[in-house]
Each structure stands twice: as structure tokens, then as C-alpha cells.
Design a protein around this motif. Structure first.
Motif, PDB file in Angstrom:
ATOM      1  N   LYS A  74       0.815  -1.212   0.000  1.00  0.00           N
ATOM      2  CA  LYS A  74       0.000   0.000   0.000  1.00  0.00           C
ATOM      3  C   LYS A  74       0.852   1.267   0.000  1.00  0.00           C
ATOM      4  N   HIS A 107      -3.508   9.215  -8.627  1.00  0.00           N
ATOM      5  CA  HIS A 107      -4.319   9.176  -7.402  1.00  0.00           C
ATOM      6  C   HIS A 107      -3.484   9.635  -6.208  1.00  0.00           C
ATOM      7  N   ASN A 108      -2.232   9.208  -6.166  1.00  0.00           N
ATOM      8  CA  ASN A 108      -1.355   9.571  -5.057  1.00  0.00           C
ATOM      9  C   ASN A 108      -1.003  11.058  -5.074  1.00  0.00           C
ATOM     10  N   ALA A 126      -4.071  12.902  -3.845  1.00  0.00           N
ATOM     11  CA  ALA A 126      -4.280  12.671  -2.416  1.00  0.00           C
ATOM     12  C   ALA A 126      -3.468  13.656  -1.584  1.00  0.00           C
ATOM     13  N   SER A 143      -2.641   5.215   4.195  1.00  0.00           N
ATOM     14  CA  SER A 143      -3.995   5.617   4.549  1.00  0.00           C
ATOM     15  C   SER A 143      -4.766   6.197   3.375  1.00  0.00           C
ATOM     16  N   SER A 144      -4.053   6.683   2.362  1.00  0.00           N
ATOM     17  CA  SER A 144      -4.710   7.258   1.184  1.00  0.00           C
ATOM     18  C   SER A 144      -4.582   6.356  -0.038  1.00  0.00           C
ATOM     19  N   ASN A 145      -4.204   5.110   0.172  1.00  0.00           N
ATOM     20  CA  ASN A 145      -4.023   4.178  -0.938  1.00  0.00           C
ATOM     21  C   ASN A 145      -5.296   4.076  -1.771  1.00  0.00           C
ATOM     22  N   GLY A 146      -5.151   4.188  -3.079  1.00  0.00           N
ATOM     23  CA  GLY A 146      -6.291   4.095  -3.980  1.00  0.00           C
ATOM     24  C   GLY A 146      -5.830   3.991  -5.416  1.00  0.00           C
ATOM     25  N   TYR A 193     -11.816  -1.398  -5.648  1.00  0.00           N
ATOM     26  CA  TYR A 193     -11.438   0.005  -5.407  1.00  0.00           C
ATOM     27  C   TYR A 193     -12.629   0.930  -5.669  1.00  0.00           C
ATOM     28  N   LYS A 202     -12.340   4.398  -3.540  1.00  0.00           N
ATOM     29  CA  LYS A 202     -10.926   4.767  -3.583  1.00  0.00           C
ATOM     30  C   LYS A 202     -10.424   4.769  -5.024  1.00  0.00           C
ATOM     31  N   THR A 255      -9.691   7.500  -8.415  1.00  0.00           N
ATOM     32  CA  THR A 255      -9.555   8.875  -8.896  1.00  0.00           C
ATOM     33  C   THR A 255      -9.274   8.862 -10.394  1.00  0.00           C
TER      34      THR A 255
END
Length: 444
Positions: A175, A215-216, A219, A313-316, A386, A391, A393
Motif C-alpha cells: 500500500k 491518485h497519489n 491525495a 492511509s490514502s491508498n487508492g 477500489y 478509492k 480517482t
């Protein structure tokens, strides 16, 4: 497939044809699909990329459509994927030689086609109200009108991985990027597989560690797309955005790649991760239908996870909301009516089922009238998770009209050591600036 969309991926369109896909035939007519019956009173042409999966889906949709509309004949033409295919599409539009309907990327690549100038608006069609908003937002012109109907399903960008090898080495889906590198080093120490597959022989695939990282980026910088479009933020001077280029350099510098990374093709990469000669392959899920072609019986051995970022915590997942079907303004009269009927059919469950015959979906369809088949791949199941968790984007190219056309070549330069990550990001900023100025965007 040339789903590849640069993506996408103009390149990514490639991928689908392969996105994914993320597709190298010269453009040429393949004729009408088999099973079309007698020639209809109206004949239209349909241009798609030349990937095997794309062609198979196009044939299936044409056959099903002609069965319900015997007065219309649809003839399919093909083009390459990637930047070569992008150039063909632009040339055909500029010369008035475009097919009556054509499949192509949405998002930034669509904006480069100047849809308000070159395409027929479709927002007045009855099916327009049943589309997922993510697709609608990425398929509008500068005038706010909808210019395309969905072609295929959505898919994620991340990493395909070999499930048996992960189980053998007792690895967990990472993650964070640090966890991904730690897994990769354990795989390298084991010695039974290449830790990270790269396939620069198909240059569009080199973009994945940058594109799938969006996505990261968002975030950490929620308004990145707005600042980027306004020319206020750059890749080279923004660590969160530059990270994708640094990932490309790191996996090469640490000796984690397959030996033939510079020449391998997308199908080589899919086969490698399916058979376990490679453990992980940064890719778009759209290429997963190729597994059964290159490694029969191995579809259940390949899983998918989102490209890890800095914070678990923001994994997506970064998402591509499929591609679009468009009608050029040169299509008129009875042909225009037939073209609209053809796109409308593709938005129905029957149309989506036909598409799935050629290319099994790897994510949700963008028409609310369509449901996924009950029997889908592990990649599709992992991708759906997802979406279900909220989660997901959209990729940057669907939130901004800007995507530099040379990204794939720049990523290859970084991955092969010709330039470092910082220089690669700087080159991409220059590439992006040229496109933004061509689009006449303020702030550039």
C-alpha cells in the motif's frame, strides 16, 4: 491492444487494444464484420485501433447491431495505437477523410481533436442521461457539450502481479511505494522471477509509473489538476508529481527489471507476469484480456493492485473511464442517423454484452444500462473493489485538457538511463507547455 491509450495513453488506447491498452497494424479496411447479413440500404464505416481485443469487440458489436438493424451495414477500418494512431486520427479529421464513427480516447487526447470544431454533439441523445458522470466529464468539449458515447469499460492503472509467486514468498499487496520496493527486493533475492517487468519495446507502456501515480498526487495536492491546467504547478518542481519519474529511475537503478526491458513488448510483459517469469508488471487493467491469448489458463494467476504511494492511509486507484465513440461533422444525412443508432446500441446491455465477447471488461461499464458479466477475471474483481470502496480517482488526463504527446518517449529515456528523473520531469514540463499553448490556455 492498442487500447493504449496515451492513455493514455494515446498510448493507452494502445493498451486496450493492446490499454492498455494501455496495436501496430497499418490502417486498412477489414471489411464488414462476419454475420452481417445482406448489404443494408445505408453503409457506414467504423474506425478502431488494431489491437486483437479491440477488433474482436468491434466485430461482435457490428454483428449484433446489424442483426437488429438489417438496413444498415457497418464496415470496420483499423489504425495503429499510440502516437502513430493519434496522428492518423488527427490527419483524417483535418482532411475530411474520417470514418463515419471512430473509437478514440476521451480526456486530454479528445480535447486535442477540438471536438466543438470537428465532432457532432451527442448530448441530445436519449442515452446521454444514463452515463456515469466520470465519463461525461471527460467527454465534453470546451463548449460543455457531450461528444461521445462509451466504448468499452473503465479500467484501473496500477500493477498486475503473479498471485502464486506472491503466495510462495508470503508477500502482501503493498500500500506504499516503500513496501512495493521491499517486495521487489525479496523477489530479486529469491531469483525465480524478474521483480518488475517493463516493456519499452511498446513505448506507451513506459508511462504507467507516472500516469497510474496520479491518485497519489491528488491525495497530497487535492487541487493539482486545477493548478496544473492554469500553469501554476509543474512536474519538475513538485516532489509529489515528480515521484512517478523517480519510480521509473529507481526500479532501473536497483536492478529490479527484466533483462529484455528495453525491447520487450506489451504481450511479452503480460505473458511474463501470467506465467511467473515476472512478478509485477506496472500496467492498466485493460490489457488483462490478453492473458488468455498469450498464457491460456493463467487468468486466475494474475491479480491487480493500485500503484502504491507515500501514505498507506490514502491508498487508492487511478482510473481510466473507458474510451469514446465519436462522429465527425463530415458524417451527414442517412449516414449520420445510422451512426447515432450504432453508438446508441453500444450503450445498451446488448451492446455491452457484445463488446464483452471480444474483450472481457476489466472494470465497470460507463453506461448505467450495462451490468458486468457474472464471470469476470481476478483483475476485474480487484479493480471493482477500489470502486466499491470509493478509492478511485480519474487519471490526470481526464481532469485536465493537457497531456504532453511525448511522455512515452521521455519515460523511455528515464527508464533506459539516458536522462535522470529530474531531467525527465523537466522535459515533460516543456512538452506540456507546448500543448497548453497550442490549446490557447491562459497562464502558459
Amino acid at each position: 491492444m492498442a487500447v493504449r491509450r496515451k492513455w493514455y495513453l494515446g498510448a493507452l488506447t494502445a493498451a486496450l487494444a493492446a490499454p492498455l491498452a494501455f496495436s501496430a497494424c497499418s490502417a486498412g479496411s477489414l471489411g464488414s464484420a462476419e454475420g452481417g447479413g445482406a448489404q443494408g440500404a445505408t453503409s457506414i464505416t467504423f474506425l478502431v485501433d488494431s489491437g486483437d481485443q479491440t477488433v474482436a469487440s468491434a466485430n461482435a458489436i457490428i454483428k449484433a447491431f446489424q442483426a437488429k438493424n438489417p438496413d444498415i451495414t457497418v464496415k470496420m477500418d483499423t489504425r495503429p495505437g499510440g502516437s502513430d494512431g493519434d496522428n492518423i486520427v488527427k490527419t483524417k479529421l483535418s482532411t475530411g477523410d474520417m470514418a463515419d464513427v471512430f473509437a478514440y480516447n476521451n480526456g486530454s487526447l479528445l480535447q486535442a481533436l477540438k471536438p466543438a470544431q470537428n465532432l457532432v454533439p451527442l448530448d441530445d441523445q436519449s442515452w446521454a442521461g444514463q452515463l456515469e458522470q466520470t465519463f461525461v466529464d471527460s467527454t465534453k468539449g470546451s463548449d460543455g457539450k457531450l461528444y461521445g458515447g462509451p466504448w468499452g469499460s473503465s479500467f484501473g492503472g496500477g500493477v498486475l502481479y503473479n498471485i502464486p509467486l506472491y503466495k510462495k514468498l508470503n508477500l502482501q499487496v503493498p500500500k506504499t511505494w516503500d513496501e512495493f520496493i521491499a517486495n521487489s527486493k525479496k523477489i530479486k533475492d529469491d531469483g525465480s522471477a524478474a521483480p518488475v517487468e517493463q516493456t519499452y519495446g511498446d513505448s506507451w507502456t513506459a508511462q504507467m509509473l507516472v500516469l497510474a501515480d496520479y491518485h497519489n498526487v491528488e491525495a497530497q495536492i487535492p487541487d493539482f489538476a486545477e493548478q496544473y491546467t492554469a500553469g501554476k504547478i509543474k512536474f519538475a518542481t513538485t516532489p509529489e508529481a515528480r515521484a512517478g519519474f523517480e519510480h521509473i529511475q529507481q526500479v532501473a537503478d536497483e536492478g529490479l527489471l527484466n533483462k529484455d526491458f528495453a525491447s520487450a513488448k506489451m504481450t511479452d510483459g503480460v505473458k511474463a507476469v501470467a506465467t511467473g517469469t515476472a512478478a509485477q508488471y506496472p500496467q492498466i487493467g485493460a490489457v488483462a484480456p490478453n492473458i488468455e491469448t498469450v498464457a491460456p489458463g493463467k487468468s486466475d494467476d494474475v491479480g491487480f493492485f493500485a500503484l502504491p504511494g507515500a501514505d498507506a492511509s490514502s491508498n487508492g486507484m487511478t482510473v481510466w473511464p473507458g474510451s469514446g465513440m465519436y462522429i465527425p461533422k463530415t458524417t451527414e444525412g442517412a449516414k449520420l442517423d445510422a451512426a447515432k443508432k450504432f453508438i446508441a446500441f453500444a450503450t445498451t446491455q446488448e451492446g455491452c454484452d457484445a463488446y464483452s465477447q471480444g474483450s472481457p471488461p476489466q472494470g465497470p461499464f460507463m453506461s448505467k444500462a450495462c451490468k458486468l458479466p457474472t464471470d469476470v477475471s481476478q483483475v476485474a474483481k480487484d479493480t471493482q473493489a477500489y470502486f466499491d470502496a470509493g478509492k478511485a480517482t480519474p487519471a490526470l488526463e481526464f481532469k485536465s485538457p493537457i497531456k504532453g504527446p511525448s511522455l512515452e518517449q521521455i519515460c523511455v529515456q528515464v527508464g533506459t538511463g539516458q536522462v535522470d528523473a529530474q531531467k525527465g520531469a523537466e522535459l515533460y514540463d516543456q512538452d506540456v507547455k507546448k500543448q497548453a499553448q497550442q490549446l490557447g490556455l491562459p497562464g502558459w
